[in-house]
Design a protein around this motif. Structure first.
Motif, PDB file in Angstrom:
ATOM      1  N   UNK A  84     -23.924 -17.372 -25.045  1.00  0.00           N
ATOM      2  CA  UNK A  84     -23.637 -17.404 -23.840  1.00  0.00           C
ATOM      3  C   UNK A  84     -21.656 -17.749 -23.274  1.00  0.00           C
ATOM      4  N   UNK A  85     -21.148 -18.224 -24.154  1.00  0.00           N
ATOM      5  CA  UNK A  85     -19.559 -18.172 -24.561  1.00  0.00           C
ATOM      6  C   UNK A  85     -19.212 -19.335 -24.178  1.00  0.00           C
ATOM      7  N   UNK A  86     -20.417 -20.480 -23.820  1.00  0.00           N
ATOM      8  CA  UNK A  86     -19.645 -22.048 -23.517  1.00  0.00           C
ATOM      9  C   UNK A  86     -19.496 -22.533 -24.684  1.00  0.00           C
ATOM     10  N   UNK A  87     -18.531 -23.316 -24.314  1.00  0.00           N
ATOM     11  CA  UNK A  87     -17.873 -24.302 -26.314  1.00  0.00           C
ATOM     12  C   UNK A  87     -18.801 -25.127 -26.231  1.00  0.00           C
ATOM     13  N   UNK A  88     -19.258 -25.454 -27.777  1.00  0.00           N
ATOM     14  CA  UNK A  88     -20.404 -26.067 -28.242  1.00  0.00           C
ATOM     15  C   UNK A  88     -19.207 -27.264 -27.804  1.00  0.00           C
TER      16      UNK A  88
END
Length: 204
Positions: free
Chosen positions: A186-190
């Motif tokens: 989803x393009x979220x930073x891990x």
């Protein structure tokens, strides 16, 4: 080398916070032979043994990595005395879709010569990917690597890419990550990911 597709990187680039890196995300033992010396002359004494020159050496010391979850680290590949191959390795990933980072290296000691994509994000070629590595300034690489399309994340451990350097002078220095981003589909930073570099020492 593959070219970045602008579409899937548009979401991934958000929050990078650095102009050039964000743009890239959006677009994505030699022994010196002794010369035979000298000469003879009369009188009893032969030529002495010339001094031995030191062999070339190139060592890399990792600052961490291996065996933990959600980690990206540098691991040496090979044992050449003049060439340094560094795998950018993922360990214990459960949700990785893309990675972006800057990598600083001592440009007075090493020359960057190129990159080979690993098989982790591409699932050994089964999934389309984009990879871009650019030396934005001397001693600083800007890197973006992503899966393409609506696909799930890469899971487990493996190599993202192999960076190739050549030793050009004796010396030492750190090889370090900065502006790190590991991203999910989803393009979220891990935020759980840790990044580990290392240091190099060359004797030529």
């Amino acid at each position: 080398m593959k070219h970045l597709d602008a579409g899937p990187w548009r979401l991934l680039g958000e929050g990078l916070g650095r102009g050039l890196a964000a743009t890239l995300l959006i677009v994505l033992g030699l022994l010196v032979p002794a010369c035979g010396g000298g000469g003879g002359g009369g009188g009893g004494g032969g030529g002495g043994t010339p001094p031995t020159q030191p062999s070339a050496s190139l060592t890399f010391t990792a600052s961490g990595g291996g065996g933990t979850s959600d980690q990206i680290s540098l691991v040496r590949n090979g044992t050449s005395n003049t060439e340094l191959l560094l795998d950018v390795r993922v360990d214990g990933s459960s949700d990785l879709y893309a990675a972006a980072f800057d990598l600083a290296f001592p440009a007075t000691v090493l020359r960057f010569d190129g990159v080979v994509e690993g098989e982790f994000l591409s699932n050994a070629g089964a999934i389309s990917t984009s990879l871009l590595v650019e030396e934005a300034s001397s001693g600083n690489l800007v890197v973006g690597h992503t899966r393409l399309g609506v696909v799930g994340p890469a899971i487990g451990s493996g190599v993202l890419m192999t960076l190739r350097f050549t030793a050009i002078a004796s010396g030492s220095g750190a090889i370090t990550f900065s502006n790190n981003r590991a991203l999910d589909p989803q393009g979220l930073v891990l935020s759980t990911f840790t990044w580990s570099g290392g240091s190099v020492q060359a004797q030529l």
